[in-house]
Design an enzyme around this catalytic site. Structure first.
Site, PDB file in Angstrom:
ATOM      1  N   ASP A 223     -11.977 -10.825  -0.311  1.00  0.00           N
ATOM      2  CA  ASP A 223     -13.906 -10.210   0.082  1.00  0.00           C
ATOM      3  C   ASP A 223     -14.232  -9.891  -0.497  1.00  0.00           C
ATOM      4  OD1 ASP A 223     -12.243  -7.626   1.403  1.00  0.00           O
ATOM      5  OD2 ASP A 223     -12.022  -8.816   3.389  1.00  0.00           O
TER       6      ASP A 223
ATOM      7  N   HIS B 204     -10.407  -6.029  -2.199  1.00  0.00           N
ATOM      8  CA  HIS B 204     -11.526  -6.091  -1.408  1.00  0.00           C
ATOM      9  C   HIS B 204     -12.492  -5.138  -1.855  1.00  0.00           C
ATOM     10  CE1 HIS B 204      -9.312  -7.392   1.983  1.00  0.00           C
ATOM     11  NE2 HIS B 204      -8.422  -6.532   1.964  1.00  0.00           N
TER      12      HIS B 204
ATOM     13  N   GLU C 187       0.739  -1.570   0.079  1.00  0.00           N
ATOM     14  CA  GLU C 187      -0.102   0.013  -0.558  1.00  0.00           C
ATOM     15  C   GLU C 187       0.532   1.309   0.113  1.00  0.00           C
ATOM     16  OE1 GLU C 187      -2.732  -0.651   3.144  1.00  0.00           O
ATOM     17  OE2 GLU C 187      -3.206  -2.387   2.558  1.00  0.00           O
TER      18      GLU C 187
ATOM     19  N   GLU D 169      -6.191 -10.327  -0.743  1.00  0.00           N
ATOM     20  CA  GLU D 169      -7.316  -9.950  -0.031  1.00  0.00           C
ATOM     21  C   GLU D 169      -8.862 -10.588  -0.103  1.00  0.00           C
ATOM     22  OE1 GLU D 169      -5.262  -7.158   2.252  1.00  0.00           O
ATOM     23  OE2 GLU D 169      -3.187  -7.069   2.421  1.00  0.00           O
TER      24      GLU D 169
ATOM     25  N   ASN E  14       1.676  -4.866  -3.487  1.00  0.00           N
ATOM     26  CA  ASN E  14       0.608  -5.558  -2.770  1.00  0.00           C
ATOM     27  C   ASN E  14      -0.212  -4.035  -2.672  1.00  0.00           C
ATOM     28  OD1 ASN E  14      -1.021  -7.656  -2.359  1.00  0.00           O
ATOM     29  ND2 ASN E  14      -1.277  -6.419  -0.067  1.00  0.00           N
TER      30      ASN E  14
END
Ligand code: G3I
Length: 459
Positions: free
Chosen positions: A267, A238, A160, A265, A202
């Protein structure tokens, strides 16, 4: 029906029959595919992973699902900077080691998350800046990647680092303020510490072609063109209630730069679209031959950092949701990674070749060789000490550093001097070496150490 029409009808039936036969074959091969996420992904040369909070490994309802469905894990928090180096120079690997053991016992690979991130820094690092922070950060990368060397499939070396919104620029942070080259310095240090791990960048909000993903794309292209060691890009994913139409195209443009891509990641917000979005993301990954795996950020809805979003594949009772079925079907229907994928060799050549390649052990004493990982204004040196035919009860390695170079950190040895003629003595656990036995230590410095050669003295 005239003759011509009858012929056309017969052809139509024959073609339809052939199509039906082809579809039956497809369905047959689908039916024989895996019945768990891990088996289905593995059948296609990929992994299917989950983020794990290691505290839950003692809950059997949790580990039953984890072990049955997933063949990759990532620590939700336990390998982050605040967890692994709570005080400067004092490292704590309890949670990370526990996860690695669980993975090894259950045939799972491990993603490492994350070596450097502007969040979840220990308090001492939050209060640092400039070269002190840069040195501490590179030392952190070196130490942690060295500790887990050989056990990590892919590291999120930097997490990030790009800003949200339309700038496509780096995010402001204490790390960014140490100089724009902090990311490449981190990747070089990680490569030196664990040459076998894939090294990833990432980030989130990169779920399509947008300003942020393009900023990252430009960085990766630049790294590849200059030989900065980067192997993969993680797309956190996400997601809300819709998926960008160019999600797959975005993965593909990164793959076309010569890096692997991974969904790291995943979701998805609950609601009517959740199952469809899970299916679409899985299909997108399957359609990109360099998409090597998918990780969901947790196992059951109640394990998720997103709380009431019910964002995962299993409900709180461990039941499979509709999203699970869509993912499994997409894994089973998708193509396998080609047997001869266009991967880069796992290691890039080090910036500076070892100045003194390992030789046969000398008759007595010891020998040393050094491998340098350098960037503008700094370096990490990894030194290999080889005992001679009589072994050692202690050793001492000397270097003459060029002017302007200075040692800032040392591991697995005790340094005397920081500039000019510097010496490194064994610490208590690595001084005693049998004949021909090898040990390693390292040091980090500012300036350039290009061309240095070590001399080794045994006692
Ligand atoms: O362990 C302490 C506990 O001792 C303390 O009592 C409690 C009080 O707040 O905090 C606990 O730590 C929390 C930790 O999760 C473990 O539960 C932290 O406060 C909390 O901030 C931390 O949140 C994590 C978050 O990253 C930190 O930013 C989430 O679990 C984790 O899922 C989340 O993961 C991130 C990825 O690393 C990067 N991408 C985004 C993703 C979701 O935010």
């Amino acid at each position: 029906m005239n003759h011509r029409r009858a012929l056309r009808a017969a052809v139509t039936i024959a073609v339809t029959g052939a199509l039906a036969a082809a579809m039956t074959m497809t369905l047959t091969s689908t039916a024989s595919a895996g019945t768990t996420l891990r088996a289905s992904a593995a059948e296609k040369g990929r992994y299917f992973g989950a983020a794990v909070a290691t505290g839950k490994l003692s809950t059997s309802a949790y580990t039953t699902i984890l072990n049955r469905e997933f063949n990759s894990v990532v620590a939700e928090n336990e390998m982050k900077w605040d967890a692994t180096e709570p005080q400067q120079g004092r490292f704590s690997y309890t949670g990370g080691d526990r996860l690695v053991s669980h993975a090894q016992a259950n045939g799972m690979s491990v993603r490492g998350h994350a070596l450097l991130w502007y969040q979840q820094q220990p308090g001492w690092a939050q209060n640092m800046s400039g070269s002190a922070l840069r040195n501490a950060a590179i030392n952190h990368v070196t130490q942690v990647a060295t500790h887990f060397r050989g056990k990590i499939y892919a590291w999120d070396v930097v997490n990030e680092a790009f800003a949200d919104g339309n700038s496509g620029a780096r995010r402001d942070s204490n790390l960014q303020r140490t100089g724009n080259d902090w990311i490449e310095a981190a990747f070089r240090a990680a490569r030196a510490a664990d040459p076998g791990a894939k090294l990833c960048y990432n980030d989130y909000n990169t779920d399509g072609i947008n300003a942020k993903s393009t900023g990252i794309y430009n960085m990766v292209r630049d790294f590849k063109s200059r030989g900065v060691p980067i192997d993969c890009v993680g797309f956190q994913s996400h997601l809300g209630t819709s998926l960008a139409g160019d999600y797959q195209a975005n993965l593909q443009r990164f793959a076309d730069l010569g890096v692997d891509v991974q969904i790291t990641e995943l979701d998805v917000m609950t609601g009517g679209n959740q199952a469809n979005i899970y299916g679409a993301v899985t299909r997108a990954c399957m359609n990109v031959s360099r998409c090597t795996g998918i990780t969901t950020w947790g196992v059951r809805d109640c394990d998720s950092w997103r709380g009431s979003d019910n964002a995962l594949l299993f409900d709180c009772n461990g039941n499979k949701k509709a999203a699970y079925t869509n993912v499994l079907n997409a894994l089973n229907a998708g193509p396998a990674i080609p047997t001869d994928p266009p991967t880069d060799p796992p290691t890039d050549p080090p910036t500076d070749p070892p100045t003194d390649p390992p030789t046969d052990p000398p008759a007595v004493g010891c020998s040393a060789s050094v491998s340098l990982n350098s960037w503008t204004g700094g370096f990490v040196a990894t030194v290999k000490v080889t005992a001679g035919s009589t072994g050692t009860s202690g050793w001492n390695v000397g270097f003459t550093l060029p002017s302007g170079a200075s040692v800032t950190n040392t591991w697995s040895a005790t340094a005397s001097g920081s500039t000019g003629a510097v010496r490194f003595a064994n610490v208590n656990y690595n001084g005693r070496l049998g004949a021909g036995q090898v040990t390693e230590f390292g040091f980090q410095g500012t300036g350039s150490a290009s061309g240095v050669t070590p001399t080794c003295t045994a006692s």
